[in-house]
Design a protein around this motif. Structure first.
Motif, short mmCIF file in Angstrom:
data_model
loop_
_atom_site.label_atom_id
_atom_site.label_comp_id
_atom_site.label_asym_id
_atom_site.label_seq_id
_atom_site.Cartn_x
_atom_site.Cartn_y
_atom_site.Cartn_z
N THR A 98 0.85 -1.19 0.00
CA THR A 98 0.00 0.00 0.00
C THR A 98 0.88 1.24 0.00
OG1 THR A 98 -0.13 0.00 2.42
CG2 THR A 98 -1.84 -1.21 1.23
N THR A 149 0.70 5.84 -1.08
CA THR A 149 -0.09 7.00 -1.47
C THR A 149 0.53 7.65 -2.68
OG1 THR A 149 -0.80 7.41 0.81
CG2 THR A 149 -0.99 9.24 -0.74
N TRP A 150 -0.29 7.93 -3.67
CA TRP A 150 0.16 8.59 -4.89
C TRP A 150 -0.79 9.73 -5.19
CZ3 TRP A 150 -1.41 7.08 -10.39
CH2 TRP A 150 -0.70 7.84 -11.33
N GLY A 195 -2.06 11.92 -3.32
CA GLY A 195 -3.10 12.08 -2.32
C GLY A 195 -4.11 10.95 -2.24
N THR A 196 -3.98 9.93 -3.06
CA THR A 196 -4.92 8.81 -3.09
C THR A 196 -4.22 7.53 -2.66
OG1 THR A 196 -6.21 9.82 -4.87
CG2 THR A 196 -6.48 7.45 -4.54
N GLY A 197 -4.88 6.73 -1.83
CA GLY A 197 -4.33 5.46 -1.42
C GLY A 197 -4.41 4.43 -2.53
N HIS A 198 -3.32 3.69 -2.75
CA HIS A 198 -3.26 2.67 -3.79
C HIS A 198 -2.71 1.38 -3.21
CE1 HIS A 198 -4.06 5.38 -7.23
NE2 HIS A 198 -3.43 6.27 -6.49
N SER A 256 -7.37 1.28 -6.08
CA SER A 256 -7.20 2.57 -5.41
C SER A 256 -8.45 2.90 -4.61
CB SER A 256 -6.93 3.68 -6.45
OG SER A 256 -8.01 3.78 -7.36
N ASP A 257 -8.31 3.86 -3.71
CA ASP A 257 -9.40 4.23 -2.80
C ASP A 257 -10.41 5.17 -3.43
OD1 ASP A 257 -8.22 2.69 -0.85
OD2 ASP A 257 -7.20 4.39 0.12
N ASP A 258 -10.18 5.60 -4.66
CA ASP A 258 -11.08 6.58 -5.28
C ASP A 258 -12.19 5.92 -6.09
OD1 ASP A 258 -9.73 5.63 -7.47
OD2 ASP A 258 -8.94 7.58 -8.12
#
Length: 279
Positions: free
Chosen positions: A175, A177-178, A180-183, A206-208
């Motif tokens: 895991t 962060t790229w 601002g989004t968790g991947h 990803s979390d988006d």
């Protein structure tokens, strides 16, 4: 490329690529594989310095340009070469200094004796899947190197997978962060014995809410004695061939670490010299 426009810009969502997700998204590559201490570049520079390499260096498979830029900052005249236009664009923008050019690992021509050393890190050499591709790489290196020039490479060690299954079958989840989004990258390794390849299946999420992206790639399972035979056939003498310490070993290489004497671990580290005799 991470989105429309210049490399490293655009939304952080994962889009289904036409090619390879990592090479098409250089900023994602650096987020997933950070090297803030430039360990790989420092290890390569240490090898070059220890064996007295001249200043002209070709970083073959340079990727985002991090290692090429470190070698440039160490005072070398560096050419970074890669097949990915996205990687090259990112390298020029984010890691300036070297000259970045497009070239194919399987066969390249920068003219005779153009370099004093060729560096090939992070298993890039193992994208030579066939004997013909490996012959093409080594023949190109020999042509590009001045007599006595060095080939420095770092890669997975095929011998590690003889009887060992600890890295196979079980998904490895990372895991990060790229933008601002968790991947998450979930990687599963398997051995294709017929093709002598270590195959990788990566699932990116990803979390988006972006749909998952699945990627498949492979490395050549190259064994130490096999590599030595190829090197000899192309007019190289191996000065070092060992399993660590190196930039991706545990424990990792540190300044002043002496090279090991075995070739049993997960990583393989090579320093070879181009012989002066006509080949």
């Amino acid at each position: 490329m991470s989105g429309p426009g210049a490399p490293g810009t655009g939304p952080a969502s994962l889009t289904r690529p036409a090619g390879n997700l990592l090479t098409d998204n250089p900023a994602l590559y650096e987020a997933r594989f950070p090297d803030p201490g430039r360990l790989a570049g420092r290890w390569a520079e240490h090898c070059l310095r220890r064996h007295g390499a001249g200043p002209r260096v070709l970083d073959m498979g340079c990727g985002t340009g991090r290692d090429a830029a470190h070698l440039h900052e160490a005072g070398r005249a560096v050419t970074g070469a890669d097949l990915s236009e996205a990687m090259l664009g990112y390298a020029r923008a984010h890691h300036p200094g070297p000259c970045y050019v497009r070239a194919d690992l399987h066969g390249f021509d920068f003219g005779p004796a153009a370099f004093d050393a060729v560096v090939c890190l992070d298993s890039s050499l193992l994208y030579c899947h066939t004997n013909a591709q490996l012959d093409g790489f080594l023949a190109s290196c020999r042509r590009a190197l001045a007599p006595g020039g060095l080939l420095v490479a770092e890669m997975r060690n095929g011998a590690y997978f003889l009887g060992r299954t600890d890295l196979l079958g079980t998904p490895a989840v990372h895991t990060f962060t790229w933008q601002g989004t968790g991947h998450r990258s979930t990687t599963t390794l398997s051995v294709d014995r017929t093709a002598q390849l270590l195959r990788r299946r990566r699932l990116w999420t990803s979390d988006d809410g972006s749909p998952p992206v699945e990627q498949h790639s492979a490395w050549r399972l190259l064994f130490p004695l096999e590599l030595l035979r190829f090197l000899t056939a192309h007019g190289f003498e191996a000065l070092e061939l060992h399993d660590g310490p190196g930039p991706r070993t545990e424990p990792a290489w540190q300044d002043g670490s002496a090279p090991g004497a075995s070739t049993d671990g997960d990583r393989l580290h090579l320093v070879a010299r181009r012989l002066n005799s006509t080949h």
